[in-house]
Write a protein that holds these residues in place. Structure first.
Motif, PDB file in Angstrom:
ATOM      1  N   HIS A 242       0.815  -1.159   0.183  1.00  0.00           N
ATOM      2  CA  HIS A 242       0.058  -0.093   0.037  1.00  0.00           C
ATOM      3  C   HIS A 242       0.970   1.118  -0.074  1.00  0.00           C
ATOM      4  O   HIS A 242       1.895   1.423   0.366  1.00  0.00           O
ATOM      5  CB  HIS A 242      -0.885   0.045   1.337  1.00  0.00           C
ATOM      6  N   MET A 243       0.558   2.240  -0.684  1.00  0.00           N
ATOM      7  CA  MET A 243       1.348   3.607  -0.622  1.00  0.00           C
ATOM      8  C   MET A 243       0.733   4.921  -0.190  1.00  0.00           C
ATOM      9  O   MET A 243      -0.788   4.840  -0.247  1.00  0.00           O
ATOM     10  CB  MET A 243       1.688   3.888  -2.251  1.00  0.00           C
ATOM     11  N   GLY A 244       1.336   5.612   0.380  1.00  0.00           N
ATOM     12  CA  GLY A 244       0.584   6.942   0.815  1.00  0.00           C
ATOM     13  C   GLY A 244       1.424   7.979   0.576  1.00  0.00           C
ATOM     14  O   GLY A 244       2.489   8.051   0.138  1.00  0.00           O
TER      15      GLY A 244
ATOM     16  N   CYS B  94       5.992  10.672  -0.628  1.00  0.00           N
ATOM     17  CA  CYS B  94       5.244   9.247  -0.843  1.00  0.00           C
ATOM     18  C   CYS B  94       5.944   8.332   0.205  1.00  0.00           C
ATOM     19  O   CYS B  94       7.307   8.486   0.253  1.00  0.00           O
ATOM     20  CB  CYS B  94       5.221   9.207  -2.184  1.00  0.00           C
ATOM     21  N   ALA B  95       5.163   7.438   0.445  1.00  0.00           N
ATOM     22  CA  ALA B  95       6.002   6.586   1.272  1.00  0.00           C
ATOM     23  C   ALA B  95       5.170   4.907   1.086  1.00  0.00           C
ATOM     24  O   ALA B  95       4.053   4.836   0.671  1.00  0.00           O
ATOM     25  CB  ALA B  95       5.803   6.698   2.663  1.00  0.00           C
ATOM     26  N   VAL B  96       5.867   3.997   1.573  1.00  0.00           N
ATOM     27  CA  VAL B  96       5.541   2.495   1.536  1.00  0.00           C
ATOM     28  C   VAL B  96       5.309   2.017   2.843  1.00  0.00           C
ATOM     29  O   VAL B  96       5.898   2.433   3.712  1.00  0.00           O
ATOM     30  CB  VAL B  96       6.563   1.749   0.846  1.00  0.00           C
ATOM     31  N   THR B  97       4.056   1.467   2.983  1.00  0.00           N
ATOM     32  CA  THR B  97       3.776   0.645   4.190  1.00  0.00           C
ATOM     33  C   THR B  97       3.537  -0.645   3.970  1.00  0.00           C
ATOM     34  O   THR B  97       3.083  -1.191   3.024  1.00  0.00           O
ATOM     35  CB  THR B  97       2.158   1.419   4.984  1.00  0.00           C
TER      36      THR B  97
ATOM     37  N   LYS C  89      -2.353   5.315   8.487  1.00  0.00           N
ATOM     38  CA  LYS C  89      -2.790   6.861   8.346  1.00  0.00           C
ATOM     39  C   LYS C  89      -1.624   7.514   9.183  1.00  0.00           C
ATOM     40  O   LYS C  89      -1.709   8.694   9.416  1.00  0.00           O
ATOM     41  CB  LYS C  89      -3.890   7.111   8.527  1.00  0.00           C
ATOM     42  N   SER C  90      -0.508   6.931   9.687  1.00  0.00           N
ATOM     43  CA  SER C  90       0.373   7.429  10.681  1.00  0.00           C
ATOM     44  C   SER C  90       1.757   7.473  10.181  1.00  0.00           C
ATOM     45  O   SER C  90       2.241   6.464   9.452  1.00  0.00           O
ATOM     46  CB  SER C  90       0.305   6.642  11.927  1.00  0.00           C
TER      47      SER C  90
END
Length: 127
Positions: free
Chosen positions: A33-35, A96-99, A109-110
């Motif tokens: 998932h990506m944020g 952008c970031a990877v979770t 969401k953190s």
């Protein structure tokens, strides 16, 4: 390891649009998932939006709902953030970031729930 590189930031007038891109290398992002997060000057980094591995589910901060759209092209190892009707309060560095957390997890969401981050791209919205 996943390396992330954001691009597409810039200076825009209120009401304008920008499209951010985040391209990954090292691993395929289809497994994650990506944020997107935003950090305004002097403030903490905050959640903006999240997209599931397949792209079938998305979630947004209330402040951007109806204006921002996240999407992904796993074949290109890239995630996008379309930003419309921009406001001065949208100004900040966008990351952008990877979770590896579950999509439904509160950690998704953190900031602490993310494992890999890009270097960020500056977005400045003038009034």
């Amino acid at each position: 390891q996943v390396q992330l590189v954001e691009s597409g930031g810039g200076l825009v007038q209120a009401g304008g649009s920008l499209r951010l891109s985040c391209t990954a290398s090292g691993r395929t992002i289809s497994n994650y998932h990506m944020g997107w997060f935003c950090q305004a000057p002097g403030k903490e980094r905050k959640f903006v939006t999240l997209i599931s591995r397949s792209g079938g589910s998305t979630d947004y901060a209330d402040s951007v709902k109806g204006r921002f759209t996240i999407s992904r092209e796993n074949a290109k190892n890239t995630v996008y953030l379309q930003m419309n009707n921009l406001k001065p309060e949208d100004t900040g560095v966008y990351y952008c970031a990877v979770t590896r957390r579950a999509y439904s997890s509160s950690y998704a969401k953190s900031v602490s729930g993310y494992d890999y981050w890009g270097q960020g791209t500056q977005v400045t919205v003038s009034s």
